[in-house]
Design a protein around this motif. Structure first.
Motif, mmCIF file in Angstrom:
data_model
loop_
_atom_site.group_PDB
_atom_site.id
_atom_site.type_symbol
_atom_site.label_atom_id
_atom_site.label_comp_id
_atom_site.label_asym_id
_atom_site.label_seq_id
_atom_site.Cartn_x
_atom_site.Cartn_y
_atom_site.Cartn_z
ATOM 1 N N PHE A 94 0.824 -1.201 0.000
ATOM 2 C CA PHE A 94 0.000 0.000 0.000
ATOM 3 C C PHE A 94 0.862 1.256 0.000
ATOM 4 O O PHE A 94 0.583 2.214 -0.725
ATOM 5 C CB PHE A 94 -0.959 0.003 1.195
ATOM 6 C CG PHE A 94 -1.818 1.231 1.258
ATOM 7 C CD1 PHE A 94 -2.720 1.531 0.247
ATOM 8 C CD2 PHE A 94 -1.717 2.103 2.327
ATOM 9 C CE1 PHE A 94 -3.504 2.672 0.290
ATOM 10 C CE2 PHE A 94 -2.497 3.243 2.391
ATOM 11 C CZ PHE A 94 -3.398 3.535 1.370
ATOM 12 N N LYS A 95 1.922 1.263 0.764
ATOM 13 C CA LYS A 95 2.826 2.420 0.798
ATOM 14 C C LYS A 95 3.416 2.662 -0.590
ATOM 15 O O LYS A 95 3.453 3.798 -1.071
ATOM 16 C CB LYS A 95 3.946 2.193 1.816
ATOM 17 C CG LYS A 95 4.938 3.324 1.877
ATOM 18 C CD LYS A 95 6.058 3.020 2.857
ATOM 19 C CE LYS A 95 7.110 4.120 2.801
ATOM 20 N NZ LYS A 95 8.295 3.800 3.573
ATOM 21 N N ARG B 287 0.645 3.924 -2.906
ATOM 22 C CA ARG B 287 0.284 5.305 -2.566
ATOM 23 C C ARG B 287 1.288 6.287 -3.178
ATOM 24 O O ARG B 287 0.894 7.307 -3.752
ATOM 25 C CB ARG B 287 0.249 5.432 -1.046
ATOM 26 C CG ARG B 287 -0.303 6.712 -0.547
ATOM 27 C CD ARG B 287 -0.368 6.683 0.978
ATOM 28 N NE ARG B 287 -1.262 7.727 1.415
ATOM 29 C CZ ARG B 287 -1.677 7.871 2.646
ATOM 30 N NH1 ARG B 287 -1.295 7.025 3.582
ATOM 31 N NH2 ARG B 287 -2.480 8.850 2.970
ATOM 32 N N ASP C 211 -7.572 9.696 -4.848
ATOM 33 C CA ASP C 211 -6.977 10.215 -3.606
ATOM 34 C C ASP C 211 -7.889 9.933 -2.408
ATOM 35 O O ASP C 211 -7.410 9.571 -1.328
ATOM 36 C CB ASP C 211 -6.726 11.722 -3.689
ATOM 37 C CG ASP C 211 -5.603 12.098 -4.633
ATOM 38 O OD1 ASP C 211 -4.796 11.217 -5.008
ATOM 39 O OD2 ASP C 211 -5.534 13.293 -5.010
ATOM 40 N N VAL D 285 -7.698 6.304 -1.505
ATOM 41 C CA VAL D 285 -6.412 6.048 -0.842
ATOM 42 C C VAL D 285 -6.506 6.455 0.625
ATOM 43 O O VAL D 285 -6.096 5.696 1.519
ATOM 44 C CB VAL D 285 -5.256 6.787 -1.558
ATOM 45 C CG1 VAL D 285 -3.997 6.818 -0.696
ATOM 46 C CG2 VAL D 285 -4.953 6.139 -2.905
ATOM 47 N N GLU D 286 -7.040 7.633 0.887
ATOM 48 C CA GLU D 286 -7.157 8.104 2.273
ATOM 49 C C GLU D 286 -8.108 7.216 3.073
ATOM 50 O O GLU D 286 -7.861 6.936 4.253
ATOM 51 C CB GLU D 286 -7.609 9.561 2.316
ATOM 52 C CG GLU D 286 -6.558 10.523 1.799
ATOM 53 C CD GLU D 286 -5.194 10.338 2.456
ATOM 54 O OE1 GLU D 286 -5.115 10.246 3.703
ATOM 55 O OE2 GLU D 286 -4.192 10.265 1.716
ATOM 56 N N ALA E 122 -6.188 4.138 3.858
ATOM 57 C CA ALA E 122 -5.127 4.435 4.820
ATOM 58 C C ALA E 122 -5.661 4.462 6.251
ATOM 59 O O ALA E 122 -4.944 4.117 7.189
ATOM 60 C CB ALA E 122 -4.468 5.767 4.485
#
Length: 153
Positions: free
Chosen positions: A38-39, A42, A81, A84-85, A88
């Motif tokens: 994921f990192k 991202r 985005d 993604v957030e 996260a």
């Protein structure tokens, strides 16, 4: 840098994004595999979007034919985005994590497919070969720089 056009440069990142999305969905919830993938995803998404918006969409917006497709594509970057957030903030071993990862992956695949099948054709009617090569060089420089910045190097 090699003589490539903007489409080839963008497709390289698109393939990385697709592979990372597939890996993310197949990653084990045990250990750190999900977090690491994921990192990486991202950073890839953010670096690609920043460079693409600056070095591809912005020039396309100067032409009437490219205005609406560019705005649509940038709106999809914003949606990605948000996904993604959302992911996260989810617990990597939690029950909703996989459904959120799937939503992110679906949106990424949709955006990339639409861009390659529609936007590339529209922009191909606007840009000449020299512009396509120059934009590729600008995009690649910005993309590499953004990856370094986002990864803290």
């Amino acid at each position: 840098m090699p003589d490539i056009n903007i489409y080839e440069a963008l497709r390289e990142s698109h393939e990385i994004q697709r592979a990372l999305c597939r890996s993310l969905l197949n990653a084990s919830p045990e250990g750190d595999e999900r977090d690491e993938i994921f990192k990486t995803l991202r950073i890839e998404l953010a670096a690609h979007a920043a460079a693409e918006e600056r070095d591809f969409y912005s020039p396309m917006m100067l032409d009437d034919m490219g205005l609406d497709p560019s705005r649509h594509a940038m709106a999809e970057h914003h949606e990605i985005d948000e996904y993604v957030e959302d992911l996260a903030s989810a617990e990597a071993r939690g029950g909703s994590w996989l459904s959120k990862a799937k939503k992110l992956s679906d949106e990424v695949f949709h955006h990339l497919d639409e861009e390659e099948k529609k936007f590339f054709q529209i922009s191909g009617r606007i840009l000449n070969d020299a512009q396509k090569a120059r934009l590729a060089e600008q995009y690649l420089q910005d993309y590499v720089r953004m990856k370094r910045v986002l990864s803290g190097e």
